[in-house]
Design a protein around this motif. Sequence first.
Motif, PDB file in Angstrom:
ATOM      1  N   ALA A 150      -1.502  -4.850  12.064  1.00  0.00           N
ATOM      2  CA  ALA A 150      -0.483  -4.423  11.112  1.00  0.00           C
ATOM      3  C   ALA A 150      -1.114  -3.734   9.902  1.00  0.00           C
ATOM      4  O   ALA A 150      -0.613  -2.711   9.428  1.00  0.00           O
ATOM      5  N   TYR A 151      -2.208  -4.292   9.406  1.00  0.00           N
ATOM      6  CA  TYR A 151      -2.901  -3.702   8.254  1.00  0.00           C
ATOM      7  C   TYR A 151      -3.379  -2.289   8.589  1.00  0.00           C
ATOM      8  O   TYR A 151      -3.221  -1.352   7.790  1.00  0.00           O
ATOM      9  N   ARG A 152      -3.964  -2.131   9.761  1.00  0.00           N
ATOM     10  CA  ARG A 152      -4.453  -0.809  10.170  1.00  0.00           C
ATOM     11  C   ARG A 152      -3.301   0.184  10.301  1.00  0.00           C
ATOM     12  O   ARG A 152      -3.399   1.331   9.845  1.00  0.00           O
ATOM     13  N   ALA A 153      -2.215  -0.249  10.922  1.00  0.00           N
ATOM     14  CA  ALA A 153      -1.079   0.647  11.107  1.00  0.00           C
ATOM     15  C   ALA A 153      -0.484   1.074   9.768  1.00  0.00           C
ATOM     16  O   ALA A 153      -0.198   2.255   9.543  1.00  0.00           O
ATOM     17  N   ALA A 154      -0.301   0.114   8.870  1.00  0.00           N
ATOM     18  CA  ALA A 154       0.346   0.403   7.594  1.00  0.00           C
ATOM     19  C   ALA A 154      -0.518   1.251   6.669  1.00  0.00           C
ATOM     20  O   ALA A 154       0.002   1.981   5.820  1.00  0.00           O
ATOM     21  N   ASN A 155      -1.832   1.151   6.836  1.00  0.00           N
ATOM     22  CA  ASN A 155      -2.747   1.889   5.955  1.00  0.00           C
ATOM     23  C   ASN A 155      -3.386   3.094   6.618  1.00  0.00           C
ATOM     24  O   ASN A 155      -4.275   3.720   6.033  1.00  0.00           O
ATOM     25  N   GLY A 156      -2.949   3.430   7.820  1.00  0.00           N
ATOM     26  CA  GLY A 156      -3.451   4.620   8.498  1.00  0.00           C
ATOM     27  C   GLY A 156      -4.914   4.538   8.877  1.00  0.00           C
ATOM     28  O   GLY A 156      -5.606   5.564   8.917  1.00  0.00           O
ATOM     29  N   LEU A 157      -5.406   3.337   9.168  1.00  0.00           N
ATOM     30  CA  LEU A 157      -6.809   3.162   9.533  1.00  0.00           C
ATOM     31  C   LEU A 157      -7.006   3.357  11.037  1.00  0.00           C
ATOM     32  O   LEU A 157      -6.138   3.021  11.841  1.00  0.00           O
ATOM     33  N   THR A 158      -8.165   3.858  11.402  1.00  0.00           N
ATOM     34  CA  THR A 158      -8.478   4.005  12.818  1.00  0.00           C
ATOM     35  C   THR A 158      -8.749   2.637  13.432  1.00  0.00           C
ATOM     36  O   THR A 158      -9.077   1.675  12.741  1.00  0.00           O
ATOM     37  N   LEU A 159      -8.650   2.561  14.751  1.00  0.00           N
ATOM     38  CA  LEU A 159      -8.872   1.293  15.436  1.00  0.00           C
ATOM     39  C   LEU A 159     -10.348   0.935  15.504  1.00  0.00           C
ATOM     40  O   LEU A 159     -10.689  -0.249  15.624  1.00  0.00           O
ATOM     41  N   ASP A 160     -11.231   1.918  15.436  1.00  0.00           N
ATOM     42  CA  ASP A 160     -12.656   1.648  15.611  1.00  0.00           C
ATOM     43  C   ASP A 160     -13.411   1.492  14.291  1.00  0.00           C
ATOM     44  O   ASP A 160     -14.625   1.296  14.284  1.00  0.00           O
ATOM     45  N   TRP A 195     -18.147  -5.265  21.817  1.00  0.00           N
ATOM     46  CA  TRP A 195     -17.115  -5.835  20.947  1.00  0.00           C
ATOM     47  C   TRP A 195     -17.484  -5.630  19.480  1.00  0.00           C
ATOM     48  O   TRP A 195     -16.662  -5.181  18.677  1.00  0.00           O
ATOM     49  N   GLN A 196     -18.718  -5.946  19.126  1.00  0.00           N
ATOM     50  CA  GLN A 196     -19.146  -5.811  17.736  1.00  0.00           C
ATOM     51  C   GLN A 196     -19.216  -4.352  17.289  1.00  0.00           C
ATOM     52  O   GLN A 196     -19.064  -4.050  16.100  1.00  0.00           O
ATOM     53  N   ALA A 197     -19.425  -3.443  18.242  1.00  0.00           N
ATOM     54  CA  ALA A 197     -19.450  -2.012  17.924  1.00  0.00           C
ATOM     55  C   ALA A 197     -18.054  -1.416  17.850  1.00  0.00           C
ATOM     56  O   ALA A 197     -17.901  -0.224  17.608  1.00  0.00           O
ATOM     57  N   ARG A 198     -17.043  -2.251  18.076  1.00  0.00           N
ATOM     58  CA  ARG A 198     -15.637  -1.850  18.020  1.00  0.00           C
ATOM     59  C   ARG A 198     -15.323  -0.765  19.048  1.00  0.00           C
ATOM     60  O   ARG A 198     -14.656   0.232  18.739  1.00  0.00           O
ATOM     61  N   ASP A 199     -15.781  -0.966  20.269  1.00  0.00           N
ATOM     62  CA  ASP A 199     -15.366  -0.121  21.390  1.00  0.00           C
ATOM     63  C   ASP A 199     -13.937  -0.530  21.728  1.00  0.00           C
ATOM     64  O   ASP A 199     -13.698  -1.585  22.313  1.00  0.00           O
ATOM     65  N   GLU A 205      -7.977  -8.467  27.022  1.00  0.00           N
ATOM     66  CA  GLU A 205      -7.348  -7.213  26.630  1.00  0.00           C
ATOM     67  C   GLU A 205      -8.333  -6.352  25.852  1.00  0.00           C
ATOM     68  O   GLU A 205      -9.145  -6.867  25.081  1.00  0.00           O
ATOM     69  N   SER A 206      -8.236  -5.044  26.011  1.00  0.00           N
ATOM     70  CA  SER A 206      -8.960  -4.155  25.112  1.00  0.00           C
ATOM     71  C   SER A 206      -8.248  -4.172  23.759  1.00  0.00           C
ATOM     72  O   SER A 206      -7.072  -4.555  23.657  1.00  0.00           O
ATOM     73  N   PHE A 207      -8.955  -3.733  22.723  1.00  0.00           N
ATOM     74  CA  PHE A 207      -8.315  -3.715  21.408  1.00  0.00           C
ATOM     75  C   PHE A 207      -7.165  -2.715  21.390  1.00  0.00           C
ATOM     76  O   PHE A 207      -6.137  -2.952  20.736  1.00  0.00           O
ATOM     77  N   ARG A 208      -7.294  -1.615  22.110  1.00  0.00           N
ATOM     78  CA  ARG A 208      -6.212  -0.629  22.145  1.00  0.00           C
ATOM     79  C   ARG A 208      -4.952  -1.238  22.777  1.00  0.00           C
ATOM     80  O   ARG A 208      -3.835  -1.040  22.287  1.00  0.00           O
TER      81      ARG A 208
END
Length: 213
Positions: A162-172, A108-112, A125-128
């Motif tokens: 929402a922040y990630r989607a709007a700013n084009g950031l990766t999920l990990d 979780w902390q490694a953002r898998d 749930e997975s983060f994806r």
Amino acid sequence: MTKILLIRHGETAWNAVRRLQGHTDIPLSPTGERQAQALARALAKEPLDAIISSDLGRAVQTAQAVAALHPQVPLHTDAGLRERGYGAFEGLLYTEIAERYPIEFAEWQARDVDAVMPAGERVAESFRQFYQRCQDGIARWAEKYPQQNIMIVAHGGVLECAYRAANGLTLDGPRDFAIRNATVNRFRMDAGVLAMESWGEAIHLDGALDEML
């Protein structure tokens, strides 16, 4: 285009001590109630066509505070806007999770983004999976209210997505942006694309803090 105010609920007692909530239904603390009232006053003259809330109590309480000053605006609840489901992690302090589930905590902390927590009383749930649920939920309400102004009251994880989607950031990637309770975050949805206009408006909370002293 739909304009969206995206709000994280007011503080809970579990937020204050870093106890993981997920789908666990925890009410606002007295601090959170004051934050919700301060938010409501700040948005009293905001043009709103609909208020949508996660169906969990802490979000509903926050949304109801704003709705009380917008009596003609419909208030909807949507389980699809809940926080991420954390399974057996829910109800535990972060330190307790690390002790009991060291492997899963490390993932979780490694953002898998595909790791799933151990099964518990509530869904995991997975983060994806969670990210897709959040995007679908926000888009669904934007489509329901085209060219209008809506407020969505949800959770820190929903705002992160929402922040990630709007700013084009990766999920990990790291979450190197603050998500404060009861701040105002402005987005717009245009042709299915989410864009961010402002983040973390919090002047109203400074006044709420003054009232507590």
